[in-house]
Design a protein around this motif. Sequence first.
Motif, PDB file in Angstrom:
ATOM      1  N   UNK A  37       0.788  -1.219   0.000  1.00 54.95           N
ATOM      2  CA  UNK A  37       0.000   0.000   0.000  1.00 54.95           C
ATOM      3  C   UNK A  37       0.822   1.272   0.000  1.00 54.95           C
ATOM      4  N   UNK A  38       2.153   1.144   0.021  1.00 52.99           N
ATOM      5  CA  UNK A  38       3.005   2.337   0.030  1.00 52.99           C
ATOM      6  C   UNK A  38       4.047   2.266  -1.090  1.00 52.99           C
ATOM      7  N   UNK A  39       3.747   1.528  -2.121  1.00 52.18           N
ATOM      8  CA  UNK A  39       4.698   1.359  -3.218  1.00 52.18           C
ATOM      9  C   UNK A  39       4.718   2.584  -4.122  1.00 52.18           C
ATOM     10  N   UNK A  40       5.813   2.724  -4.841  1.00 50.38           N
ATOM     11  CA  UNK A  40       5.912   3.770  -5.845  1.00 50.38           C
ATOM     12  C   UNK A  40       4.879   3.517  -6.938  1.00 50.38           C
ATOM     13  N   UNK A  41       4.260   4.577  -7.440  1.00 48.22           N
ATOM     14  CA  UNK A  41       3.231   4.410  -8.469  1.00 48.22           C
ATOM     15  C   UNK A  41       3.744   3.624  -9.670  1.00 48.22           C
ATOM     16  N   UNK A  42       5.003   3.817  -9.999  1.00 46.91           N
ATOM     17  CA  UNK A  42       5.545   3.160 -11.181  1.00 46.91           C
ATOM     18  C   UNK A  42       5.716   1.657 -10.991  1.00 46.91           C
ATOM     19  N   UNK A  43       5.761   1.193  -9.754  1.00 49.25           N
ATOM     20  CA  UNK A  43       5.819  -0.251  -9.514  1.00 49.25           C
ATOM     21  C   UNK A  43       4.586  -0.935 -10.083  1.00 49.25           C
ATOM     22  N   UNK A  44       3.423  -0.318  -9.911  1.00 46.69           N
ATOM     23  CA  UNK A  44       2.180  -0.922 -10.401  1.00 46.69           C
ATOM     24  C   UNK A  44       2.153  -0.933 -11.928  1.00 46.69           C
ATOM     25  N   UNK A  45       2.684   0.130 -12.531  1.00 48.72           N
ATOM     26  CA  UNK A  45       2.812   0.142 -13.992  1.00 48.72           C
ATOM     27  C   UNK A  45       3.685  -1.009 -14.467  1.00 48.72           C
ATOM     28  N   UNK A  46       4.818  -1.192 -13.784  1.00 47.80           N
ATOM     29  CA  UNK A  46       5.741  -2.256 -14.151  1.00 47.80           C
ATOM     30  C   UNK A  46       5.095  -3.635 -13.998  1.00 47.80           C
ATOM     31  N   UNK A  47       4.366  -3.838 -12.925  1.00 52.87           N
ATOM     32  CA  UNK A  47       3.698  -5.128 -12.721  1.00 52.87           C
ATOM     33  C   UNK A  47       2.738  -5.439 -13.861  1.00 52.87           C
ATOM     34  N   UNK A  48       1.901  -4.488 -14.202  1.00 55.70           N
ATOM     35  CA  UNK A  48       0.913  -4.713 -15.254  1.00 55.70           C
ATOM     36  C   UNK A  48       1.580  -4.928 -16.608  1.00 55.70           C
ATOM     37  N   UNK A  49       2.569  -4.103 -16.911  1.00 54.74           N
ATOM     38  CA  UNK A  49       3.248  -4.188 -18.201  1.00 54.74           C
ATOM     39  C   UNK A  49       4.011  -5.505 -18.339  1.00 54.74           C
ATOM     40  N   UNK A  50       4.711  -5.891 -17.289  1.00 58.61           N
ATOM     41  CA  UNK A  50       5.516  -7.110 -17.361  1.00 58.61           C
ATOM     42  C   UNK A  50       4.651  -8.361 -17.336  1.00 58.61           C
ATOM     43  N   UNK A  51       3.539  -8.329 -16.603  1.00 57.14           N
ATOM     44  CA  UNK A  51       2.624  -9.477 -16.607  1.00 57.14           C
ATOM     45  C   UNK A  51       2.015  -9.667 -17.989  1.00 57.14           C
ATOM     46  N   UNK A  52       1.677  -8.555 -18.650  1.00 55.59           N
ATOM     47  CA  UNK A  52       1.138  -8.634 -20.006  1.00 55.59           C
ATOM     48  C   UNK A  52       2.178  -9.180 -20.970  1.00 55.59           C
ATOM     49  N   UNK A  53       3.431  -8.761 -20.810  1.00 56.65           N
ATOM     50  CA  UNK A  53       4.490  -9.258 -21.680  1.00 56.65           C
ATOM     51  C   UNK A  53       4.679 -10.763 -21.501  1.00 56.65           C
ATOM     52  N   UNK A  54       4.584 -11.237 -20.265  1.00 57.72           N
ATOM     53  CA  UNK A  54       4.725 -12.665 -19.991  1.00 57.72           C
ATOM     54  C   UNK A  54       3.497 -13.456 -20.435  1.00 57.72           C
ATOM     55  N   UNK A  55       2.336 -12.839 -20.346  1.00 57.17           N
ATOM     56  CA  UNK A  55       1.095 -13.559 -20.622  1.00 57.17           C
ATOM     57  C   UNK A  55       0.674 -14.430 -19.467  1.00 57.17           C
TER      58      UNK A  55
END
Length: 240
Positions: A37-55
């Motif tokens: 709940x205190x992560x950098x906003x860009x961490x969530x971007x990275x999670x979504x982007x990398x999960x999509x790349x992995x499928x």
Amino acid sequence: MTHVVQYSGGIGSWAAAQRVAAEHGTGNLVLLFADTGVEDDDLYRFLEESAAQLGAPLVRVADGRTQFEVFTDQRFLGNSRLAPCSAHLKQRPCRRWLEANADPARTVLHVGIDWSETRRLPAIVKGWAPWTVRFPMCDEPHLTKRQMLDWARALDVTPPRLYELGFAHNNCGGACVRAGQRQWKHLLATFPDRYAAAEASEQRIRADLGDVAILRERVRGESRPLTLTELRRRQQDTLL
């Protein structure tokens, strides 16, 4: 078998997921993220982007408290030697999900610890029993953090911005209580609002618990608490 990667948002867990996907595919791959709940906003971007790349599916779990709320509830201020926030905000939510969704007989848990931290492996294996634990980034070829970051870029995945801003890890928005004075000084210079929030939280806990602090320093051979307030004042004095 189901393969569950402890997907923290750090580049090590990303690289571990890449190796798991390469070896086992993504049909039974789960990326398990414990949100403090205190992560950098860009961490969530990275999670979504990398999960999509992995499928692979990204599963979020959360305790619901911040690290300082945990410290208040536990009546203990986390520090570099002992930080109960990790158990409450990461390990316990992940274990609850595993207990509900992952049969230990048919599940392998993958952790992004790399070859430079092998001393930590026995405790991690013991702590996650009865699940089998693997450490893909301890296998050869051994990669440095810079090589992992370059690997992500080569796949058109932009790494988390905290690395580019000079932070060693992408967790807790740079305000990890396990960090030392150097990182807290860097947080003060880079994200003064985050430093101020942590400083205020530390002061509230000190008002209840007494002379405790996240940091410590040695003075004439003796260890003593070093508050974020005092560290900030010293840094400001050096700029005058």
